[in-house]
Design an enzyme around this catalytic site. Structure first.
Site, PDB file in Angstrom:
ATOM      1  NE  ARG A  82      -2.164   1.115   3.594  1.00 62.32           N
ATOM      2  CZ  ARG A  82      -2.745   1.136   4.784  1.00 62.32           C
ATOM      3  NH1 ARG A  82      -4.043   1.031   4.875  1.00 62.32           N
ATOM      4  NH2 ARG A  82      -2.029   1.216   5.878  1.00 62.32           N
ATOM      5  NE  ARG A 104      -3.492  -7.223   8.638  1.00 56.45           N
ATOM      6  CZ  ARG A 104      -2.233  -6.921   8.983  1.00 56.45           C
ATOM      7  NH1 ARG A 104      -1.508  -7.768   9.645  1.00 56.45           N
ATOM      8  NH2 ARG A 104      -1.729  -5.758   8.641  1.00 56.45           N
TER       9      ARG A 104
HETATM   10  C1  LIG Z   1       1.325   0.232   8.809  1.00 59.55           C
HETATM   11  C2  LIG Z   1       1.705  -0.398   7.552  1.00 59.55           C
HETATM   12  C3  LIG Z   1       3.027  -0.355   7.099  1.00 59.55           C
HETATM   13  C4  LIG Z   1       4.142   0.283   7.895  1.00 59.55           C
HETATM   14  O1  LIG Z   1       3.964   1.641   8.115  1.00 59.55           O
HETATM   15  P1  LIG Z   1       4.988   2.472   8.997  1.00 59.55           P
HETATM   16  O2  LIG Z   1       4.343   3.808   9.115  1.00 59.55           O
HETATM   17  O3  LIG Z   1       6.279   2.526   8.234  1.00 59.55           O
HETATM   18  O4  LIG Z   1       5.183   1.779  10.296  1.00 59.55           O
HETATM   19  C5  LIG Z   1       3.292  -0.942   5.889  1.00 59.55           C
HETATM   20  N1  LIG Z   1       2.326  -1.539   5.145  1.00 59.55           N
HETATM   21  C6  LIG Z   1       1.058  -1.589   5.566  1.00 59.55           C
HETATM   22  C7  LIG Z   1       0.042  -2.252   4.705  1.00 59.55           C
HETATM   23  C8  LIG Z   1       0.696  -1.029   6.775  1.00 59.55           C
HETATM   24  O5  LIG Z   1      -0.576  -1.101   7.204  1.00 59.55           O
END
Ligand SMILES: *Cc1c(COP(=O)(O)O)cnc(C)c1O
Ligand code: SF4
Length: 341
Positions: A82, A104
């Site tokens: 994402r 989740r």
């Molecule tokens: C939270 C999340 C991350 C990591 O986000 P950070 O802000 O770097 O901790 C990565 N991918 C997804 C899908 C997430 O939900």
């Protein structure tokens, strides 16, 4: 022995009416499982709320099951891509204990089981082909429910196919199953240390979860040179007060764990009774920032519905620009200051 149903639970504690009325087949879709390590802590209401199900879950049938639209951002069936430079890999759907606030829950505990060798290889190859991905979250579920040999296979594949990607080891097991971190398991991690670093990402929501055994488990990682970061969820009646969060932060820092995020509870079906509203959350954020060091302060963060992504929520100290061109600020002590242009 872990607790797997309400009957076992009623054998060790007096259940409330809401707990008795919980329907395992109801719309909240998260199984009941409480690990050995958590059982002695259930006498604390702040731990009980996190692990003992209640009919209030069933009464929140409106909420979404996938507010972050993770299902729409699949790089591979097990990999959510994402954000441009980082991804999340679902290692398994299992945990040692299921948290009633789990965001989740459309996935957790639903028998999709451990990622197969092919699924792991497919994700590693996707990351190798997308060299903008610098970090991957090994999440789930909890990767440490996997067997030693499965973990070894998984880490081996990631290290050989995408050695430059940082591996975040996301787990609540240091709290819920500290006995899992055996010499054998730690030797497997040691063996796969070459390449980009590991980071340990824990979830402690209340200071009582930092038992001696949990702290020893975290120490094994930190002593090995793996930094530890904590992600908490702001939970009603668990940690939505300043004193509890300050104590949690102190205890984390004393155990070499950096408070990283304090998440606003996601609007996931079955969790409405555990959410604190954002206005109160912002007030807590402001108050604890006044008391905590920069090292001890987590970032209060919301993951926006519809896959909008994470945004930092913070009290704003900037009040605007004056007519004479100076900047106006409110100080954390409630005073006013001007900053020259
Ligand atoms: C939270 C999340 C991350 C990591 O986000 P950070 O802000 O770097 O901790 C990565 N991918 C997804 C899908 C997430 O939900
Ligand atoms: S450990 Fe994480 S994935 Fe497992 S139930 Fe708790 S919040 Fe959900």
């Amino acid at each position: 022995m872990a607790i797997t149903d309400m009957k076992m639970l009623s054998g060790i504690m007096e259940l409330t009416e809401d707990e008795k009325r919980w329907d395992p087949e109801g719309p909240s879709t998260l199984p009941l499982l409480i690990s050995d390590a958590m059982i002695p802590l259930l006498s604390l209401p702040q731990i009980r709320k996190q692990f003992v199900p209640s009919a209030l879950e069933n009464e929140d049938a409106e909420g979404n099951l996938d507010p972050q639209a993770e299902a729409e951002h699949k790089g591979t069936p097990r990999l959510v891509h994402r954000y441009r430079n980082r991804a999340a890999f679902y290692t398994t759907d299992r945990c040692f204990a299921y948290c009633r606030h789990c965001f989740r829950r459309r996935f957790t505990g639903h028998l999709s089981g451990p990622a197969s060798e092919n699924e792991i290889r497919e994700a590693a190859e996707y990351m190798a082909a997308h060299d903008e991905i610098r970090e991957v979250l090994l999440t789930g579920g909890d990767m440490f429910t996997l067997s030693d040999s499965h973990i070894s296979m998984m880490l081996g594949i990631f290290r050989s196919i995408c050695p430059g990607v940082i591996l975040r080891l996301c787990t609540r097991a240091v709290a819920t199953a500290p006995e899992r971190f055996t010499d054998d398991l730690m030797a497997i991690l040691e063996k796969h240390k070459e390449g980009a670093p590991f980071y340990l990402m824990t979830q402690f929501n209340h200071p009582a979860e930092l038992t001696d055994a949990a702290c020893r488990a975290v120490s094994r990682f930190v002593d090995m040179g793996i930094p530890a970061m904590n992600q908490s969820v702001l939970l009603r009646g668990v940690n939505d007060d300043e004193a509890t969060l300050i104590e949690l932060s102190d205890k984390l820092l004393m155990n070499r764990i950096k408070p990283y995020y304090l998440f606003q509870g996601d609007p996931v079906r079955g969790t409405a009774h555990l959410r604190t509203d954002i206005e109160r959350g912002l007030e807590i954020e402001k108050n604890i920032r006044h008391e905590l060091s920069g090292l001890g302060m987590p970032q209060y963060t919301a993951d926006l519905p519809g896959g909008g992504g994470k945004v930092i929520l913070t009290h704003c100290y900037f009040r605007g620009k004056t007519e004479s061109g100076r900047y106006l600020f409110g100080t954390p002590d409630g005073e006013t200051r001007y900053y020259p242009e």
